[in-house]
Each structure stands twice: as C-alpha cells, then as structure tokens.
Motif scaffolding. Structure first.
Motif, PDB file in Angstrom:
ATOM      1  N   CYS A 103       0.890  -1.162   0.000  1.00 26.28           N
ATOM      2  CA  CYS A 103       0.000   0.000   0.000  1.00 26.28           C
ATOM      3  C   CYS A 103       0.922   1.204   0.000  1.00 26.28           C
ATOM      4  N   THR A 148      -2.256  -1.802  -3.581  1.00 26.57           N
ATOM      5  CA  THR A 148      -3.683  -1.698  -3.291  1.00 26.57           C
ATOM      6  C   THR A 148      -4.132  -0.277  -2.958  1.00 26.57           C
ATOM      7  N   GLN A 151      -7.280   1.658  -4.645  1.00 28.35           N
ATOM      8  CA  GLN A 151      -8.008   0.687  -5.469  1.00 28.35           C
ATOM      9  C   GLN A 151      -9.019  -0.071  -4.616  1.00 28.35           C
ATOM     10  N   THR A 152     -10.089  -0.509  -5.254  1.00 23.39           N
ATOM     11  CA  THR A 152     -11.004  -1.420  -4.571  1.00 23.39           C
ATOM     12  C   THR A 152     -10.361  -2.803  -4.563  1.00 23.39           C
ATOM     13  N   ASP A 155     -10.567  -4.261  -7.974  1.00 23.26           N
ATOM     14  CA  ASP A 155      -9.570  -3.696  -8.890  1.00 23.26           C
ATOM     15  C   ASP A 155      -8.228  -4.400  -8.702  1.00 23.26           C
ATOM     16  N   SER A 156      -7.821  -4.570  -7.441  1.00 19.60           N
ATOM     17  CA  SER A 156      -6.553  -5.253  -7.156  1.00 19.60           C
ATOM     18  C   SER A 156      -6.583  -6.687  -7.660  1.00 19.60           C
ATOM     19  N   VAL A 159      -6.037  -6.691 -11.421  1.00 17.18           N
ATOM     20  CA  VAL A 159      -4.627  -6.451 -11.751  1.00 17.18           C
ATOM     21  C   VAL A 159      -3.828  -7.740 -11.549  1.00 17.18           C
TER      22      VAL A 159
END
Length: 176
Positions: A103, A148, A151-152, A155-156, A159
C-alpha cells in the motif's frame, strides 16, 4: 499452481487472497490462522518463530500434490521464507507465482492498520508503529507487485489476474 502472497500487515493481503481463492476455486492457506491455532492449543505461545510457516509448507505441499491450487498468504518478510515457498512448488512440480502486496499511500496504510479488526479469535493485530518497525527484507528477484492504494479489492484482484495470465502465457515455470 502455488501462488504465494506476502507483504506487510494491513496492505490487503488477506482480502486479495480470499478473492483470488474464490475466483480460482483454490485453497487459501493463511499463516495467521495456523499460528493462532497453535497458540490456542496451549502447546506454544507467540512468537512462534518458523513453526507456522513450516506447518504451512507441509499443508501446501499436500494440497498441491493432491492437484489443488494453493494461495499461501503470510507476511513472508524474509528471503528464506520466500525461498522455502518456492521449494514447496518445485517439489510438488507446479508453477509458483510470487506476489508482494503493498500500500504505497502511508496515510491509507495507517488508516487500514488502525481501523481493521480480525476474524481470528484472540489474534493480536500489530499497531502502526509495530508495522513500520517490522523487519522486512526487500525482495531480491522479480515478482508480481500489487499496489492496493486507491483501489477497490476487485480492482486489485483484476490487476493480479492479468499479471498471472501474462506470466502463464510467457511459458515460465516461476512467475516473477
């Protein structure tokens, strides 16, 4: 396939590992769960040293040899633990993907660390100072990095799925 997910506490490892395991129909093997079960048994107390990881390696190997995909999730702070996970995949003759969850936004990371709760009975979560003071060796080889921040979880996950897909198409035995 073995997918090893590591990173400092409160970066989103567990959330991402759960989503990935659900998406793939894989086993989610969580070292925190193993370690806390050992503590609850009364046979040991924290810090356990390598005990939880050694149990995790054995369980992962059994599941992999049984034809299951394993998502092994832990802080994985040392090169020796990362090497041991790769050895588990090699011994089971399966590809191994190494993933570091970070993060990059320290404000968001601190907020996560100070506002989260645990779903493991009696597990003591580290506070922010313990997280930033934690020994955490830099990764010394190529691996997938999932940031992360901002991002939600979905989303992570997307990716990570793209990175795993790209690695698979490269024909590698080990994703980097």
């Amino acid at each position: 396939m073995l997918i090893v997910i590591g990173g400092l506490p409160a970066t989103g490892k567990t959330t991402l590992a759960r989503l990935l395991a659900e998406h793939m129909g894989a086993v989610h093997l969580r070292i925190d769960t193993i370690e806390q079960a050992i503590v609850r048994s009364g046979l040991a107390s924290q810090p356990l040293g390598p005990t939880g990881y050694v149990v995790g390696y054995a369980l992962a190997g059994d599941h992999l040899r049984g034809g299951l995909t394993v998502i092994a999730e832990s802080v994985n702070p040392l090169a020796i633990t990362r090497d041991a996970w790769r050895d588990v995949g090699t011994e089971a003759h399966v590809p191994t993907a190494e993933v570091e969850v970070i993060c990059s936004d320290p404000i968001e990371h601190r907020h996560r660390a100070t506002s989260r709760s645990t779903d493991i009975p009696d597990l003591h979560l580290p506070d922010w100072q313990q997280i930033i003071d934690r020994a955490y060796e830099p990764w010394d080889r190529e691996h997938i990095v999932i940031d992360t921040a901002g991002q939600t979880p979905d989303d992570s996950l997307n990716v990570l799925l793209r990175a795993l897909h790209d690695g698979r198409h490269a024909g590698e035995n080990h994703w980097r």
